[in-house]
Scaffold this active site. Structure first.
Site, PDB file in Angstrom:
ATOM      1  N   ARG A 172       0.765  -1.221  -0.051  1.00 23.77           N
ATOM      2  CA  ARG A 172      -0.017   0.143   0.000  1.00 23.77           C
ATOM      3  C   ARG A 172       0.758   1.219  -0.055  1.00 23.77           C
ATOM      4  O   ARG A 172       2.178   1.281   0.227  1.00 23.77           O
ATOM      5  CB  ARG A 172      -1.036   0.009   1.122  1.00 23.77           C
ATOM      6  CG  ARG A 172      -1.973  -1.089   1.122  1.00 23.77           C
ATOM      7  CD  ARG A 172      -2.706  -1.187   2.538  1.00 23.77           C
ATOM      8  NE  ARG A 172      -3.723  -2.240   2.683  1.00 23.77           N
ATOM      9  CZ  ARG A 172      -3.618  -3.376   3.297  1.00 23.77           C
ATOM     10  NH1 ARG A 172      -2.224  -3.629   3.778  1.00 23.77           N
ATOM     11  NH2 ARG A 172      -4.423  -4.391   3.240  1.00 23.77           N
ATOM     12  N   LYS A 218      -2.185  -2.249   7.581  1.00 25.33           N
ATOM     13  CA  LYS A 218      -3.375  -2.106   7.808  1.00 25.33           C
ATOM     14  C   LYS A 218      -4.017  -3.167   8.756  1.00 25.33           C
ATOM     15  O   LYS A 218      -3.639  -4.490   8.742  1.00 25.33           O
ATOM     16  CB  LYS A 218      -4.353  -2.195   6.465  1.00 25.33           C
ATOM     17  CG  LYS A 218      -5.818  -1.809   6.684  1.00 25.33           C
ATOM     18  CD  LYS A 218      -6.709  -1.743   5.352  1.00 25.33           C
ATOM     19  CE  LYS A 218      -7.901  -1.400   5.301  1.00 25.33           C
ATOM     20  NZ  LYS A 218      -8.445  -1.383   4.236  1.00 25.33           N
ATOM     21  N   TYR A 269      -9.932 -10.790  -6.776  1.00 27.36           N
ATOM     22  CA  TYR A 269      -8.941 -10.877  -8.059  1.00 27.36           C
ATOM     23  C   TYR A 269      -9.135 -11.831  -8.955  1.00 27.36           C
ATOM     24  O   TYR A 269      -8.770 -12.019 -10.089  1.00 27.36           O
ATOM     25  CB  TYR A 269      -7.475 -10.638  -7.268  1.00 27.36           C
ATOM     26  CG  TYR A 269      -7.215  -9.354  -6.788  1.00 27.36           C
ATOM     27  CD1 TYR A 269      -7.028  -8.204  -7.359  1.00 27.36           C
ATOM     28  CD2 TYR A 269      -6.846  -9.509  -5.373  1.00 27.36           C
ATOM     29  CE1 TYR A 269      -6.680  -6.994  -6.610  1.00 27.36           C
ATOM     30  CE2 TYR A 269      -6.810  -8.308  -4.617  1.00 27.36           C
ATOM     31  CZ  TYR A 269      -6.550  -7.121  -5.182  1.00 27.36           C
ATOM     32  OH  TYR A 269      -6.429  -6.073  -4.583  1.00 27.36           O
TER      33      TYR A 269
END
Length: 358
Positions: A145, A170, A311
């Protein structure tokens, strides 16, 4: 002996200061703390600056309705506002939440992630340079990220094992991700430049960085040690408001965001390309290469495998791998020669002219 008068009681802390205090007791991230404070501040102004203790579920419902109908915010934004107000009443004001049971969270839409092809990733990266390009390569090469990349420290880079350590990602979780072999030289050069800058800061009496949680109290000199320095340090120092010392922060997120936006605009690729697009592309390309979903879940740091499963919907073995019946109708069998367009020359998918038939 003169009698001592009791000292006047200090005024109670302001409501927003109480919110920050309780948020830190719960070990919220600084971004979550700031977001909750902003929503509570907007809620108070929406209700005519009345104290939330005087308000109830009707005021909360009116505020959320105004966000959805007048401001037309997304479902995730509306749910974040609701979470901030629930935190305010439950954890800060200690108000019974039975009256809030009827408040329903907005249903989030399921959007497929934007994914670049390998060729498109190469085009965007080739339009970037310097530190932003190296950071973008890590986003794509390690699935990081944006803030996870910006917050990498020197000790998080392990050349011997070819891995990076993502700390407090996260959900405040640590994880290991691969260090791309092709980036070893660039990362080594970045470390050399960061070390030279750190030595210059130390000679000027600075060289300190922010440490996580209470490590600065436990290890007073750790903030100046080389292993705790940022891998991508900022170009300027800042003065810490509490200690008054000059520190160097990591590279600001907007630096990379602007560089990616500029490269995306020049590339003319008709997709919405952000820093997070590289992470989506990393996940999709690993699945295309045959890696299993559990390995991908671990690399991405997802708590639930269902988050990783999204995905699988953008792989070529899904809708893109199905041959449309109109192709069979208009193009016939795949073994038939490519039909001609124009003056006897065939057109490829990319719009370039093909070879002439003999």
């Amino acid at each position: 002996m003169r009698e001592q008068r009791p000292s006047a009681a200090s005024p109670p802390p302001r409501l927003l200061d109480q919110v920050r205090h309780v948020a830190r007791l719960h070990h919220f991230s600084r971004r979550t703390e700031d977001a909750y404070v902003r929503w509570i501040h907007r809620y108070i102004h929406f209700c005519g600056r009345r104290h939330p203790r005087e308000l109830g579920a009707e005021a909360v419902s009116s505020f959320l309705t105004a966000l959805a109908t007048e401001r037309r915010v997304s479902a995730s934004t509306q749910n974040q506002a609701l979470s901030a107000l629930v935190f305010l009443y439950r954890q800060v004001l200690r108000v019974d939440l039975a009256q809030f049971d009827h408040l329903v969270r907005a249903q989030r839409s399921e959007h497929l992630p934007v994914v670049l092809s390998r060729h498109e990733v190469r085009i965007v990266l080739d339009l970037m340079s310097g530190v932003p390009r190296l950071m973008a390569c890590l986003l794509y090469g390690s699935g990081l990220r944006l803030l996870e990349c910006a917050r990498l420290r020197v000790q998080d880079v392990d050349f011997e094992r070819s891995q990076l350590t993502v700390r407090r990602g996260k959900g405040r979780k640590d994880r290991m991700v691969p260090l791309p072999i092709s980036l070893r030289d660039a990362l080594g050069q970045q470390l050399t430049e960061a070390f030279a800058r750190h030595q210059a800061d130390l000679r000027q009496g600075n060289g300190s960085v922010e440490l996580p949680e209470a490590l600065a109290l436990k290890f007073p000199h750790a903030s100046r040690q080389w292993r705790w320095q940022w891998l991508f340090p900022a170009s300027r120092l800042y003065r810490h408001p509490e200690t008054g010392e000059w520190r160097r922060h990591h590279q600001h997120a907007t630096v990379l965001q602007r560089a990616v936006a500029q490269a995306a605009a020049v590339s003319a690729i008709p997709k919405r390309i952000t820093c997070h697009t590289f992470r989506h592309s990393f996940a999709t390309h690993l699945l295309e290469d045959g890696y299993d979903i559990r390995t991908l879940q671990e690399l991405l740091g997802h708590r639930d495998v269902r988050t990783t499963m999204i995905y699988t919907h953008v792989l070529n073995r899904g809708p893109a791998g199905v041959r449309s019946p109109v192709d069979a109708l208009l193009l016939g069998s795949p073994r038939r020669p490519t039909p001609r367009f124009g003056s006897g020359r065939s057109q490829s998918i990319c719009g370039t002219e093909g070879d002439e038939d003999g």
